[in-house]
Design a protein around this motif. Structure first.
Motif, PDB file in Angstrom:
ATOM      1  N   PRO A  19       0.828  -1.212   0.000  1.00  0.00           N
ATOM      2  CA  PRO A  19       0.000   0.000   0.000  1.00  0.00           C
ATOM      3  C   PRO A  19       0.859   1.257   0.000  1.00  0.00           C
ATOM      4  O   PRO A  19       1.984   1.272   0.493  1.00  0.00           O
ATOM      5  CB  PRO A  19      -0.801  -0.114   1.295  1.00  0.00           C
ATOM      6  N   GLU A  20       0.306   2.306  -0.566  1.00  0.00           N
ATOM      7  CA  GLU A  20       1.004   3.585  -0.622  1.00  0.00           C
ATOM      8  C   GLU A  20       0.963   4.228   0.760  1.00  0.00           C
ATOM      9  O   GLU A  20      -0.087   4.271   1.401  1.00  0.00           O
ATOM     10  CB  GLU A  20       0.286   4.463  -1.640  1.00  0.00           C
ATOM     11  N   SER A  21       2.090   4.732   1.226  1.00  0.00           N
ATOM     12  CA  SER A  21       2.107   5.356   2.544  1.00  0.00           C
ATOM     13  C   SER A  21       1.458   6.731   2.456  1.00  0.00           C
ATOM     14  O   SER A  21       1.301   7.309   1.382  1.00  0.00           O
ATOM     15  CB  SER A  21       3.546   5.503   3.042  1.00  0.00           C
ATOM     16  N   ALA A  22       1.082   7.242   3.607  1.00  0.00           N
ATOM     17  CA  ALA A  22       0.438   8.555   3.650  1.00  0.00           C
ATOM     18  C   ALA A  22       1.394   9.641   3.154  1.00  0.00           C
ATOM     19  O   ALA A  22       0.976  10.572   2.469  1.00  0.00           O
ATOM     20  CB  ALA A  22      -0.024   8.852   5.067  1.00  0.00           C
ATOM     21  N   ALA A  23       2.674   9.513   3.475  1.00  0.00           N
ATOM     22  CA  ALA A  23       3.653  10.511   3.033  1.00  0.00           C
ATOM     23  C   ALA A  23       3.796  10.493   1.512  1.00  0.00           C
ATOM     24  O   ALA A  23       3.877  11.549   0.874  1.00  0.00           O
ATOM     25  CB  ALA A  23       4.998  10.250   3.696  1.00  0.00           C
ATOM     26  N   GLN A  24       3.805   9.297   0.920  1.00  0.00           N
ATOM     27  CA  GLN A  24       3.898   9.200  -0.535  1.00  0.00           C
ATOM     28  C   GLN A  24       2.669   9.802  -1.194  1.00  0.00           C
ATOM     29  O   GLN A  24       2.760  10.496  -2.197  1.00  0.00           O
ATOM     30  CB  GLN A  24       4.047   7.741  -0.965  1.00  0.00           C
ATOM     31  N   ARG A  25       1.517   9.526  -0.616  1.00  0.00           N
ATOM     32  CA  ARG A  25       0.273  10.064  -1.170  1.00  0.00           C
ATOM     33  C   ARG A  25       0.255  11.587  -1.106  1.00  0.00           C
ATOM     34  O   ARG A  25      -0.119  12.263  -2.059  1.00  0.00           O
ATOM     35  CB  ARG A  25      -0.923   9.496  -0.398  1.00  0.00           C
ATOM     36  N   ARG A  26       0.689  12.141   0.055  1.00  0.00           N
ATOM     37  CA  ARG A  26       0.732  13.604   0.191  1.00  0.00           C
ATOM     38  C   ARG A  26       1.718  14.222  -0.780  1.00  0.00           C
ATOM     39  O   ARG A  26       1.448  15.269  -1.373  1.00  0.00           O
ATOM     40  CB  ARG A  26       1.091  13.984   1.631  1.00  0.00           C
ATOM     41  N   ALA A  27       2.870  13.580  -0.973  1.00  0.00           N
ATOM     42  CA  ALA A  27       3.873  14.102  -1.906  1.00  0.00           C
ATOM     43  C   ALA A  27       3.340  14.074  -3.340  1.00  0.00           C
ATOM     44  O   ALA A  27       3.516  15.038  -4.105  1.00  0.00           O
ATOM     45  CB  ALA A  27       5.159  13.288  -1.804  1.00  0.00           C
ATOM     46  N   ARG A  28       2.667  12.994  -3.686  1.00  0.00           N
ATOM     47  CA  ARG A  28       2.097  12.884  -5.036  1.00  0.00           C
ATOM     48  C   ARG A  28       1.003  13.926  -5.245  1.00  0.00           C
ATOM     49  O   ARG A  28       0.918  14.564  -6.284  1.00  0.00           O
ATOM     50  CB  ARG A  28       1.550  11.474  -5.234  1.00  0.00           C
ATOM     51  N   ARG A  29       0.181  14.135  -4.208  1.00  0.00           N
ATOM     52  CA  ARG A  29      -0.893  15.133  -4.293  1.00  0.00           C
ATOM     53  C   ARG A  29      -0.307  16.541  -4.397  1.00  0.00           C
ATOM     54  O   ARG A  29      -0.804  17.369  -5.173  1.00  0.00           O
ATOM     55  CB  ARG A  29      -1.794  15.021  -3.061  1.00  0.00           C
ATOM     56  N   ALA A  30       0.730  16.833  -3.629  1.00  0.00           N
ATOM     57  CA  ALA A  30       1.370  18.153  -3.686  1.00  0.00           C
ATOM     58  C   ALA A  30       1.941  18.411  -5.075  1.00  0.00           C
ATOM     59  O   ALA A  30       1.806  19.516  -5.616  1.00  0.00           O
ATOM     60  CB  ALA A  30       2.462  18.253  -2.627  1.00  0.00           C
ATOM     61  N   GLN A  31       2.562  17.401  -5.668  1.00  0.00           N
ATOM     62  CA  GLN A  31       3.107  17.553  -7.016  1.00  0.00           C
ATOM     63  C   GLN A  31       1.982  17.804  -8.015  1.00  0.00           C
ATOM     64  O   GLN A  31       2.100  18.666  -8.884  1.00  0.00           O
ATOM     65  CB  GLN A  31       3.899  16.305  -7.417  1.00  0.00           C
ATOM     66  N   PHE A  32       0.885  17.082  -7.876  1.00  0.00           N
ATOM     67  CA  PHE A  32      -0.255  17.275  -8.776  1.00  0.00           C
ATOM     68  C   PHE A  32      -0.800  18.694  -8.658  1.00  0.00           C
ATOM     69  O   PHE A  32      -1.078  19.360  -9.669  1.00  0.00           O
ATOM     70  CB  PHE A  32      -1.355  16.258  -8.452  1.00  0.00           C
ATOM     71  N   LEU A  33      -0.942  19.192  -7.421  1.00  0.00           N
ATOM     72  CA  LEU A  33      -1.476  20.542  -7.228  1.00  0.00           C
ATOM     73  C   LEU A  33      -0.524  21.597  -7.769  1.00  0.00           C
ATOM     74  O   LEU A  33      -0.966  22.608  -8.328  1.00  0.00           O
ATOM     75  CB  LEU A  33      -1.775  20.783  -5.748  1.00  0.00           C
ATOM     76  N   ARG A  34       0.796  21.376  -7.641  1.00  0.00           N
ATOM     77  CA  ARG A  34       1.766  22.316  -8.234  1.00  0.00           C
ATOM     78  C   ARG A  34       1.626  22.338  -9.744  1.00  0.00           C
ATOM     79  O   ARG A  34       1.621  23.415 -10.364  1.00  0.00           O
ATOM     80  CB  ARG A  34       3.197  21.923  -7.852  1.00  0.00           C
ATOM     81  N   ASP A  35       1.520  21.157 -10.362  1.00  0.00           N
ATOM     82  CA  ASP A  35       1.354  21.082 -11.819  1.00  0.00           C
ATOM     83  C   ASP A  35       0.057  21.746 -12.262  1.00  0.00           C
ATOM     84  O   ASP A  35       0.027  22.445 -13.278  1.00  0.00           O
ATOM     85  CB  ASP A  35       1.381  19.629 -12.285  1.00  0.00           C
ATOM     86  N   LEU A  36      -1.009  21.531 -11.507  1.00  0.00           N
ATOM     87  CA  LEU A  36      -2.295  22.132 -11.843  1.00  0.00           C
ATOM     88  C   LEU A  36      -2.220  23.657 -11.776  1.00  0.00           C
ATOM     89  O   LEU A  36      -2.707  24.355 -12.676  1.00  0.00           O
ATOM     90  CB  LEU A  36      -3.363  21.612 -10.883  1.00  0.00           C
ATOM     91  N   HIS A  37      -1.589  24.167 -10.726  1.00  0.00           N
ATOM     92  CA  HIS A  37      -1.441  25.622 -10.573  1.00  0.00           C
ATOM     93  C   HIS A  37      -0.607  26.197 -11.719  1.00  0.00           C
ATOM     94  O   HIS A  37      -0.950  27.255 -12.275  1.00  0.00           O
ATOM     95  CB  HIS A  37      -0.794  25.921  -9.223  1.00  0.00           C
ATOM     96  N   GLU A  38       0.460  25.507 -12.077  1.00  0.00           N
ATOM     97  CA  GLU A  38       1.305  25.955 -13.179  1.00  0.00           C
ATOM     98  C   GLU A  38       0.531  25.958 -14.500  1.00  0.00           C
ATOM     99  O   GLU A  38       0.639  26.899 -15.301  1.00  0.00           O
ATOM    100  CB  GLU A  38       2.524  25.035 -13.293  1.00  0.00           C
TER     101      GLU A  38
END
Length: 67
Positions: A19-38
């Motif tokens: 399973p994906e750890s919570a830290a990995q999920r948060r990091a992936r989500r943060a990257q997605f939100l940065r890409d979306l904002h860009e």
């Protein structure tokens, strides 16, 4: 043959049992939100008239919203 899925970060394969750890999920989500904002910033620069109209619609929505 075990069922494997490609990992989104590194391109290697991981098993569905790990399973994906919570830290990995948060990091992936943060990257997605940065890409979306860009992407939104780029779209606003490329289409200024549409961006202005979208801002006006958002302002009108916020003005008419009841708390």
């Amino acid at each position: 043959m075990p069922d494997v899925q490609p990992s989104k970060e590194s391109g290697d394969y991981e098993t569905p049992e790990s399973p994906e750890s919570a830290a990995q999920r948060r990091a992936r989500r943060a990257q997605f939100l940065r890409d979306l904002h860009e992407a939104r910033e780029l779209r606003d620069r490329v289409q200024p008239r549409r961006a202005r109209a979208a801002r006006m619609r958002q302002q009108m929505r916020m003005r008419t919203f009841r708390w």
